[in-house]
Design an enzyme around this catalytic site. Structure first.
Site, PDB file in Angstrom:
ATOM      1  N   ASP A 529       0.859  -1.190   0.000  1.00 36.28           N
ATOM      2  CA  ASP A 529       0.000   0.000   0.000  1.00 36.28           C
ATOM      3  C   ASP A 529       0.891   1.234   0.000  1.00 36.28           C
ATOM      4  O   ASP A 529       1.901   1.299   0.731  1.00 36.28           O
ATOM      5  CB  ASP A 529      -0.895  -0.003   1.252  1.00 36.28           C
ATOM      6  CG  ASP A 529      -1.822   1.186   1.297  1.00 36.28           C
ATOM      7  OD1 ASP A 529      -2.893   1.113   0.667  1.00 36.28           O
ATOM      8  OD2 ASP A 529      -1.457   2.196   1.953  1.00 36.28           O
ATOM      9  N   GLU A 572      -4.876   2.499  -3.721  1.00 32.76           N
ATOM     10  CA  GLU A 572      -3.424   2.506  -3.835  1.00 32.76           C
ATOM     11  C   GLU A 572      -2.818   1.175  -3.396  1.00 32.76           C
ATOM     12  O   GLU A 572      -1.616   1.092  -3.115  1.00 32.76           O
ATOM     13  CB  GLU A 572      -2.838   3.646  -2.985  1.00 32.76           C
ATOM     14  CG  GLU A 572      -3.069   3.522  -1.487  1.00 32.76           C
ATOM     15  CD  GLU A 572      -4.389   4.132  -1.033  1.00 32.76           C
ATOM     16  OE1 GLU A 572      -4.527   4.431   0.151  1.00 32.76           O
ATOM     17  OE2 GLU A 572      -5.292   4.319  -1.895  1.00 32.76           O
TER      18      GLU A 572
END
Length: 656
Positions: A529, A572
């Site tokens: 992430d 993301e």
């Protein structure tokens, strides 16, 4: 004293002695001549009997059988009934077809018993094989009827190339006619020779009778033999004349100057003229006016050398009494009788054959037109896949070469298939050619263009189930493949980063889970992430944020192996699914990712963007069952990495 008279000399040859000696010599000479004539007559008798059998009886029997064969397979019989059955599906024609086939086979078997000539036996076998092919096509037609195929489709399925059979029948007929003609010539010569021998023998016999009476018995025997020869010759002439008149083809004999000397019944029917009308006239009365001058030059040239057309079958035009012209097949052979040259011509009306050829050409043209309009390639190949029998013109558009290049050797056909697809194509056809197949593959044209095609094929078998050939259709599916490729990308790739999307990840991941559970092995997962990604969007803008995601995806692809799976999990977050990878190796991959991304130079209008990631690593193990279980485990490790300050990697087994 008178001189004593000398006794006669016993050795003196007196006139009486000379006459006796001359008589004895003459008798011996005449007897020798008579005996020689008798022996010669006997040899002629034996030879005549042999010629009658070889040149009259057997050819006449063959001629009748060939005529019967031509009748059973001609108009109104086998071929006619076969076509009617295919077109009308009426079993009455099938019954007639069976009767015609039976009569045809009996005639062929009888003809085969009468010949020992290898070429004739071969031609008979060609006829029988062709009729057998037609008979096997009945089953094909019935299957097509049941399948609801159209007449044109059935016509393609049952089509037989019978040109070899037609040629064989013509050769058989020509050989028999030539044999009969040779027999007539031999018989004519034998008759004249026999007549000469008979006259000489009778005269000599009369002289011998005057000299010595015992020669009467020899003369009577010789006369009886000669009479027998005359009778045989007369019977042979009558038999030959009957054979000539009963043949189905026109037989015309002309002199070296082109004057008609013989004109049989078939010729009368063909040209609508009586023999009495044409005998004695030039043969050009049977020709179109435009050909007469050339024929005269042809005859003049034949007196100096043998024309190229002699003993060869030619196709010409002929004219009837009413002036109408029709196509014929002509075979001319020269022969000599007493040193006088003549020509015999065998003429066959080929009007029906020409009409059939025109219909065949028209049918093939229509087939090519339909195939061209459909844009698909129709092809036919031998059962052993060694000869391409037919291919429609559309083949040239797809393969980019002419049909002639591919027709000679099917390996040329396969040589244009993409190397990665060739084995698939051959294995599919070989495995499924008895039941039908479908296979998609790529064709590489000579200019390098790649064309996707879809091929569907099926076998064609005879009534015994034996494979006789393969048929198929090939369609250009390049546009469909391009569309499928675009749809696949849309359905499986993330539109921003061009890596697998969440849907594709779970499809691939569940398969890997099943493989791992079935065969064993390790399966690891890295969940990463981007740190502080919301701040990046807020400070640098969403376009800059998108660029960060694109750069992260690019680093993931560069680190991953070919068998690894890179996917955007959401926002993301990215996932690397690593088959056959231990937990320690997955940890090293995650660290390489983290270090490579931290070193990225992502620039924006506001300056350099610092990018770091946090990673969670997990290993598939019991009691996990699904990909979701493996992701949950990595997610807990990722949460621990975030909680510990970010920009680090945590293994799931070490997460609190």
């Amino acid at each position: 004293m008178n001189q004593q008279e000398k006794p006669p000399d016993s050795r003196k040859i007196t006139p009486i002695h000379r006459r006796v000696r001359a008589s004895i010599v003459a008798l011996i000479f005449l007897l020798t001549i008579v005996l020689s004539a008798g022996a010669f007559s006997y040899r002629q008798y034996v030879l005549l009997q042999h010629n009658l059998i070889e040149y009259s009886d057997i050819p006449a029997a063959k001629a009748r059988l060939i005529s019967n064969i031509r009748r059973t397979i001609g108009y109104g019989h086998f071929i006619h009934n076969f076509k009617n059955y295919v077109l009308r599906q009426d079993r009455v024609y099938l019954e007639k077809l069976a009767i015609d086939r039976s009569e045809f086979e009996r005639a062929c078997l009888s003809l085969r018993e009468l010949t020992t000539d290898a070429s004739e036996l071969k031609d008979i076998q060609v006829l029988m094989d062709t009729v057998a092919d037609y008979w096997r096509k009945v089953a094909t037609a019935e299957e097509a009827f049941a399948a609801g195929k159209s007449i044109s489709e059935i016509d393609v399925l049952v089509r037989i190339d019978d040109r070899a059979a037609v040629a064989s029948l013509e050769r058989l007929d020509n050989r028999v006619q030539n044999k009969q003609l040779e027999g007539e010539i031999r018989l004519d010569a034998a008759i004249k020779l026999g007549q000469t021998v008979a006259v000489a023998s009778v005269m000599l016999a009369g002289l011998i009778v005057l000299i010595i009476g015992f020669s009467l018995g020899v003369i009577r025997k010789l006369s009886h033999e000669l009479q027998t020869s005359f009778n045989l010759l007369d019977e042979g002439r009558k038999l030959h004349e009957a054979t000539m008149q009963s043949t189905a083809d026109a037989v015309i004999v002309i002199s070296a100057r082109g004057i008609i000397e013989s004109f049989n019944h078939a010729a009368e029917n063909m040209f609508l003229m009586q023999a009495s009308e044409v005998i004695g006239k030039n043969v050009w009365v049977l020709m179109p006016k435009s050909d007469r001058h050339d024929h005269q030059r042809y005859l003049e040239a034949s007196s100096l050398f043998e024309p190229k057309a002699i003993n060869k079958v030619r196709e010409l035009q002929a004219c009837r009494r009413d002036g109408s012209c029709f196509p014929i097949e002509l075979n001319v052979a020269p022969f000599h009788v007493n040193g006088v040259k003549r020509y015999v011509g065998v003429v066959r009306d080929i009007t029906e054959r020409k009409q059939a050829e025109e219909k065949l050409i028209e049918s093939e043209a229509k087939l090519n037109e339909v195939a061209s309009m459909s844009g698909s390639v129709l092809w036919t190949m031998t059962a052993d896949m060694k000869s391409l029998l037919y291919a429609s013109p559309a083949l040239e558009e797809i393969w980019g070469v002419s049909v002639g290049i591919l027709a000679g050797d099917p390996e040329n056909y396969f040589s244009f298939i993409h190397p990665d697809d060739i084995e698939l194509v051959k294995e599919t056809i070989e495995r499924e050619k008895l039941s039908g197949w479908r296979v998609d593959y790529r064709v590489i044209q000579p200019n390098g263009k790649v064309v996707w095609v879809s091929e569907r094929g099926k076998p064609v078998c005879d009534e015994s189930g034996n494979l006789i050939r393969l048929v198929g259709v090939v369609t250009d599916i390049s546009q469909r493949k391009q569309l499928e490729e675009r749809l696949t990308k849309i359905a499986t790739l993330d539109h921003l980063t061009c890596v697998n999307n969440r849907h594709a990840l779970f499809n691939i991941g569940d398969r890997e889970i099943s493989r791992c559970r079935r065969h064993g092995g390790s399966l690891s997962l890295v969940l990463l992430d981007a740190d502080h990604f919301k701040q990046i969007n807020d400070r640098y803008g969403h376009l800059a944020g998108d660029e960060v995601l694109v750069r992260i995806a690019a680093v993931c692809r560069s680190v991953a192996r070919q068998e690894d799976v890179v996917a955007r999990y959401g926002g993301e977050e990215f996932i690397l699914l690593l088959p056959d990878t231990s937990l320690q190796d997955a940890m090293r991959v995650a660290e390489r990712l983290r270090e490579s991304i931290a070193a990225l130079e992502v620039m924006s209008e506001a300056g350099r963007i610092a990018v770091t990631i946090s990673c969670g690593v997990s290993l598939f193990e019991a009691p996990m069952k699904r990909l979701a279980d493996l992701i949950d485990s990595a997610d807990r490790a990722l949460y621990a990495a975030k909680a510990n300050g970010r920009n680090q990697t945590v293994i799931a087994s070490e997460a609190p």
